[in-house]
Design an enzyme around this catalytic site. Structure first.
Site, PDB file in Angstrom:
ATOM      1  CG  HIS A  38      -2.054  -1.062   1.007  1.00 59.02           C
ATOM      2  ND1 HIS A  38      -3.186  -0.867   0.255  1.00 59.02           N
ATOM      3  CD2 HIS A  38      -2.120  -2.346   1.453  1.00 59.02           C
ATOM      4  CE1 HIS A  38      -3.924  -1.966   0.266  1.00 59.02           C
ATOM      5  NE2 HIS A  38      -3.289  -2.893   0.986  1.00 59.02           N
ATOM      6  CB  THR A  39       4.368   1.926  -0.318  1.00 57.09           C
ATOM      7  OG1 THR A  39       4.695   0.703  -0.969  1.00 57.09           O
ATOM      8  CG2 THR A  39       4.524   1.748   1.180  1.00 57.09           C
ATOM      9  CG  ASP A  40       1.266   0.555  -5.546  1.00 53.38           C
ATOM     10  OD1 ASP A  40       0.412   0.827  -4.677  1.00 53.38           O
ATOM     11  OD2 ASP A  40       1.052  -0.282  -6.467  1.00 53.38           O
ATOM     12  CG  LEU A 128      -0.368 -14.881  -5.801  1.00 53.22           C
ATOM     13  CD1 LEU A 128      -0.147 -16.377  -5.992  1.00 53.22           C
ATOM     14  CD2 LEU A 128       0.760 -14.292  -4.939  1.00 53.22           C
ATOM     15  CB  SER A 129      -0.371  -9.431  -9.954  1.00 49.59           C
ATOM     16  OG  SER A 129      -0.313  -8.552  -8.893  1.00 49.59           O
ATOM     17  CB  SER A 130      -4.220 -13.626 -12.250  1.00 52.48           C
ATOM     18  OG  SER A 130      -5.380 -13.111 -11.643  1.00 52.48           O
ATOM     19  CG  ASP A 177      -0.079  -5.503  -8.717  1.00 52.87           C
ATOM     20  OD1 ASP A 177       0.777  -5.400  -7.814  1.00 52.87           O
ATOM     21  OD2 ASP A 177      -1.305  -5.505  -8.489  1.00 52.87           O
ATOM     22  CE1 TYR A 226      -4.901  -1.393  -3.339  1.00 51.08           C
ATOM     23  CE2 TYR A 226      -6.067   0.203  -4.700  1.00 51.08           C
ATOM     24  CZ  TYR A 226      -4.904  -0.455  -4.355  1.00 51.08           C
ATOM     25  OH  TYR A 226      -3.722  -0.161  -5.020  1.00 51.08           O
TER      26      TYR A 226
END
Ligand code: GLA
Length: 392
Positions: A38-40, A128-130, A177, A226
């Site tokens: 949660h830094t991006d 996992l960023s599919s 991601d 989010y």
């Protein structure tokens, strides 16, 4: 080119569904983030790796702007013309594909259509960023079909894919991601500055292994919570600007400043800010610890990250806490934390290499005993980012 079994199966699907054979293979990996959660979207720092699980598109360029894709796992089709965006109500994946074509076209690249088969083995809906892997694989297929594979740099490609997700799919994610899927490197994590998009490789030592525990618990709250967290961070920045006028994101605030101006913030907003600011510090400390081969220190920082995500940012869940405990109770474990957005999905642990043999079974058993839910455990080496290979 000799095809591996998985690619051969996708190839066979292509020849069963289209005349002739595909000419190219685009591959884009999923990711796991070691630290920097949660830094991006706060212009901060992240430290992800590309997984050895990916989305593949076997394709053949067309001479017009029509796109026809069969998605193997969904057993469904999309067929559209580039530029004529039409939201698909029945299935989500075609919206990602159309969104990518729109966002790429907006960079000024002139696109061509293609026909292809898409298939992935990144667990879906597990953090996992599919989705990012799908976006980047499809983006590569579009660029290669238009003979424009070098038209965009890796960071530009990631930005276009993020835009597709933000503006066309309506998910307000950050850049991490897509960036790691586009640019990951074998054997390395990437330290990414999400403001400048500069990055550097951080080699992962051979005596450590990354273990991923998939809680298999649903992430239903993820979307709205989010966005709420993002809004709270922005609120914190606005309030702090009263005394720190030059800041534009939490990235610009130090822990000392946050403590000094704590009284300007509602308690919850203060805790959200404290997570982000301390997490950025932990990312740098982790890189330093890796570079000095202080693995125990890396483990402690991962543990501290989980505590901060659980207590200050409040994005953990019972399943994630139980998974993290199951991982930590394994004798070779150096540290463990939730990874990705949270609320469910996966945790990541660093364990001493050489003790992998029974780690899967041990973690599964310990988690299942408490949760009454059978998890999945993956061991993944840092792998390469996206690429396109000619098949002829
Ligand atoms: C999701 C988003 C990323 C990032 C993480 C949390 O994976 O897609 O951009 O914000 O959550 O670190």
């Amino acid at each position: 080119m000799q095809l591996d079994k998985r690619t051969q199966d996708i190839f066979n699907e292509f020849t069963a569904n289209f005349d002739g054979a595909p000419t190219h293979l685009a591959i884009a990996p999923g990711r796991v983030n070691l630290i920097g959660e949660h830094t991006d979207y706060n212009d901060g720092f992240v430290l992800p790796i590309a997984l050895d699980r990916d989305v593949r598109v076997l394709f053949r360029p067309r001479s017009d702007r029509q796109v026809k894709i069969y998605a193997l796992e969904f057993d469904s089709w999309t067929d559209f013309e580039i530029g004529a965006f039409q939201w698909d109500d029945d299935q989500l994946w075609p919206n990602y594909v159309q969104g990518v074509s729109q966002a790429l076209a907006e960079t000024g690249v002139s696109l061509q259509g293609f026909e292809g088969v898409v298939s992935g083995n990144v667990p879906r809906g597990s953090g996992l960023s599919s989705s990012a892997a799908l976006e980047i694989a499809v983006a590569k297929a579009f660029l290669a079909s238009a003979n424009q594979i070098h038209a965009l740099s890796g960071p530009q490609l990631a930005q276009a894919a993020q835009k597709a997700e933000n503006e066309y799919v309506g998910v307000n994610c950050g850049i991490m991601d897509q960036f790691i899927s586009a640019l990951g490197e074998e054997g390395h994590a990437l330290l990414i500055d999400c403001r400048s998009l500069n990055y550097r490789r951080v080699p992962l030592p051979a005596d450590a292994t990354l273990v991923i525990g998939n809680t298999k618990a649903s992430r239903s709250l993820a979307g709205s919570a989010y966005n709420e967290r993002r809004a709270q961070c922005e609120d914190g920045v606005r309030r702090l600007q009263a005394v720190l006028p030059s800041i534009t994101a939490l990235r610009d605030v130090t822990s000392a400043q946050l403590e000094a101006y704590k009284n300007l913030l509602p308690e919850t907003v203060y805790r959200r800010c404290r997570h982000v600011i301390s997490e950025n510090e932990r990312v740098h400390a982790t890189v330093e610890a890796f570079e000095q081969d202080e693995l125990q220190r890396v483990g402690q920082l991962m543990n501290a990250s989980h505590t901060s995500l659980r207590d200050d940012y409040e994005v953990s869940s019972r399943a994630l806490d139980v998974m993290v405990e199951a991982m930590r109770s394994y004798p070779g474990c150096l540290g463990a934390r939730l990874t990705g957005a949270g609320f469910g999905g996966c945790a990541v642990a660093l364990i001493r290499a050489g003790s992998e043999a029974d780690v899967r079974q041990a973690i599964r058993k310990s988690y299942a005993t408490t949760m009454n839910l059978w998890p999945e455990v993956y061991i993944s080496a840092p792998s390469s980012g996206a690429r396109v290979l000619p098949l002829t």
